[in-house]
Scaffold this motif. Structure first.
Motif, PDB file in Angstrom:
ATOM      1  N   GLU A 137      -6.668   2.032   1.610  1.00  0.00           N
ATOM      2  CA  GLU A 137      -7.107   2.520   2.920  1.00  0.00           C
ATOM      3  C   GLU A 137      -6.895   4.022   3.031  1.00  0.00           C
ATOM      4  OE1 GLU A 137      -5.155   0.163   5.914  1.00  0.00           O
ATOM      5  OE2 GLU A 137      -6.375  -1.612   5.471  1.00  0.00           O
ATOM      6  N   ARG A 196     -10.217   2.570  -1.360  1.00  0.00           N
ATOM      7  CA  ARG A 196     -10.488   1.576  -0.315  1.00  0.00           C
ATOM      8  C   ARG A 196      -9.334   0.579  -0.211  1.00  0.00           C
ATOM      9  NH1 ARG A 196     -16.238  -0.508  -0.951  1.00  0.00           N
ATOM     10  NH2 ARG A 196     -16.529   1.722  -0.576  1.00  0.00           N
ATOM     11  N   ARG A 219       0.821  -1.217   0.000  1.00  0.00           N
ATOM     12  CA  ARG A 219       0.000   0.000   0.000  1.00  0.00           C
ATOM     13  C   ARG A 219       0.856   1.269   0.000  1.00  0.00           C
ATOM     14  NH1 ARG A 219      -3.068  -2.946   3.944  1.00  0.00           N
ATOM     15  NH2 ARG A 219      -4.980  -3.773   2.991  1.00  0.00           N
ATOM     16  N   ARG A 232     -16.722   4.948  -9.379  1.00  0.00           N
ATOM     17  CA  ARG A 232     -16.638   3.666  -8.683  1.00  0.00           C
ATOM     18  C   ARG A 232     -15.210   3.130  -8.704  1.00  0.00           C
ATOM     19  NH1 ARG A 232     -17.957   0.545  -4.607  1.00  0.00           N
ATOM     20  NH2 ARG A 232     -18.052  -1.668  -5.132  1.00  0.00           N
ATOM     21  N   ALA A 244     -13.293   4.957  -6.070  1.00  0.00           N
ATOM     22  CA  ALA A 244     -13.682   4.535  -4.723  1.00  0.00           C
ATOM     23  C   ALA A 244     -13.027   3.204  -4.360  1.00  0.00           C
ATOM     24  CB  ALA A 244     -15.206   4.423  -4.634  1.00  0.00           C
ATOM     25  N   ILE A 245     -12.996   2.265  -5.321  1.00  0.00           N
ATOM     26  CA  ILE A 245     -12.358   0.967  -5.069  1.00  0.00           C
ATOM     27  C   ILE A 245     -10.867   1.157  -4.806  1.00  0.00           C
ATOM     28  CG2 ILE A 245     -11.729  -1.238  -6.138  1.00  0.00           C
ATOM     29  CD1 ILE A 245     -14.418  -1.051  -7.685  1.00  0.00           C
ATOM     30  N   ASP A 287      -9.475   6.285   2.055  1.00  0.00           N
ATOM     31  CA  ASP A 287     -10.796   6.856   1.797  1.00  0.00           C
ATOM     32  C   ASP A 287     -11.342   7.587   3.023  1.00  0.00           C
ATOM     33  OD1 ASP A 287     -10.960   4.495   3.197  1.00  0.00           O
ATOM     34  OD2 ASP A 287     -12.682   3.700   2.094  1.00  0.00           O
ATOM     35  N   GLN A 321     -11.046  13.265   1.508  1.00  0.00           N
ATOM     36  CA  GLN A 321     -10.677  12.693   0.220  1.00  0.00           C
ATOM     37  C   GLN A 321     -11.692  13.025  -0.872  1.00  0.00           C
ATOM     38  OE1 GLN A 321      -7.811  12.186  -0.467  1.00  0.00           O
ATOM     39  NE2 GLN A 321      -7.238  10.045  -0.359  1.00  0.00           N
TER      40      GLN A 321
END
Length: 245
Positions: A104, A101, A75, A94, A97-98, A106, A110
């Protein structure tokens, strides 16, 4: 993040893509990885991203051996290939957003950050469109938005300045790379074009046939080659990577 490659070799069948590479990249550096097709540029980025592992040698981040199964470590890394991997049937929003996530990233603030980036890249009208309907340059902008918003410590960009983005997108890319480096992130980007290495990178890594031919600032490379300050870098790099004009 301080990155070290210690005697790294990577083979694909009978082809040696990288041979006994030992390098160190310091935090806050922007490094252009310069070389012809097949030089080993993408292999180097893939190894640092954890997509591939070395056959011999070791990669270390901040002195710790890189475990490709350590998702906490991964990450800290952002890899943007020349053709970004997006979920084609999902919308732009979308996909972002994925991505956040997974990283980590979000948390609070943001949403406005992403919206600012989308506006700066002229993507706001496209946020509800599936990414499979986008042009290559638009898809690259979406992936770039996700990378910038995730704010990894190591940025790995494969041919970003030949990504099909328009001048507006390239301007945002340059601004965000500089800003990330100022915050201490390390940025490596590959290119075949000398002018895209000389006018943007702090240091230039010249690679050919899987071997490191030179690494330093443009001024240092001139000195090492015995060329005067201001000498034509295209000619110098041609000599260093073994290619012909």
């Amino acid at each position: 993040m301080r990155i070290e490659l210690c005697g790294v070799t990577k083979r694909y069948g009978s082809t040696t893509a990288l041979s006994r590479v030992s390098l160190t990249f310091e935090p806050g550096q922007i490094v252009a990885v310069l070389g012809p097709n097949g030089a080993g540029k993408t292999t180097l980025l893939r190894l640092l991203a954890g997509i591939a592992g070395p056959d011999h040698g070791e990669v270390r981040f901040d002195g710790v051996p890189f475990d490709r199964n350590d998702f906490g470590m991964r990450r800290r890394i952002g890899f943007l290939p020349d053709f970004p991997a997006l979920f084609p049937e999902e919308t732009v929003l979308r996909n972002l957003a994925i991505n956040l996530r997974v990283y980590e990233a979000d948390g609070p603030g943001q949403e406005s950050r992403v919206l600012d980036l989308l506006e700066g890249l002229d993507l706001l009208p496209l946020i509800d469109m599936p990414t499979e309907t986008l042009s290559r340059g638009q898809a690259y902008k979406v992936a770039l938005t996700g990378l910038v918003a995730a704010a990894p410590e190591l940025w790995l960009l494969d041919e970003p300045l030949a990504s099909g983005m328009d001048p507006q997108g390239l301007s945002v890319l340059r601004h965000e790379v500089r800003a990330a480096a100022a915050r201490g992130s390390t940025i490596l980007y590959s290119t075949q074009l000398v002018e895209l290495a000389e006018d943007f990178a702090d240091r230039v890594l010249v690679i050919a046939e899987g071997a490191i031919r030179a690494f330093g600032t443009p001024s240092e490379l001139r000195t090492a080659a015995g060329a005067p300050e201001g000498a034509d870098l295209a000619t110098l790099f041609s000599q260093l990577d073994g290619s012909r004009q």
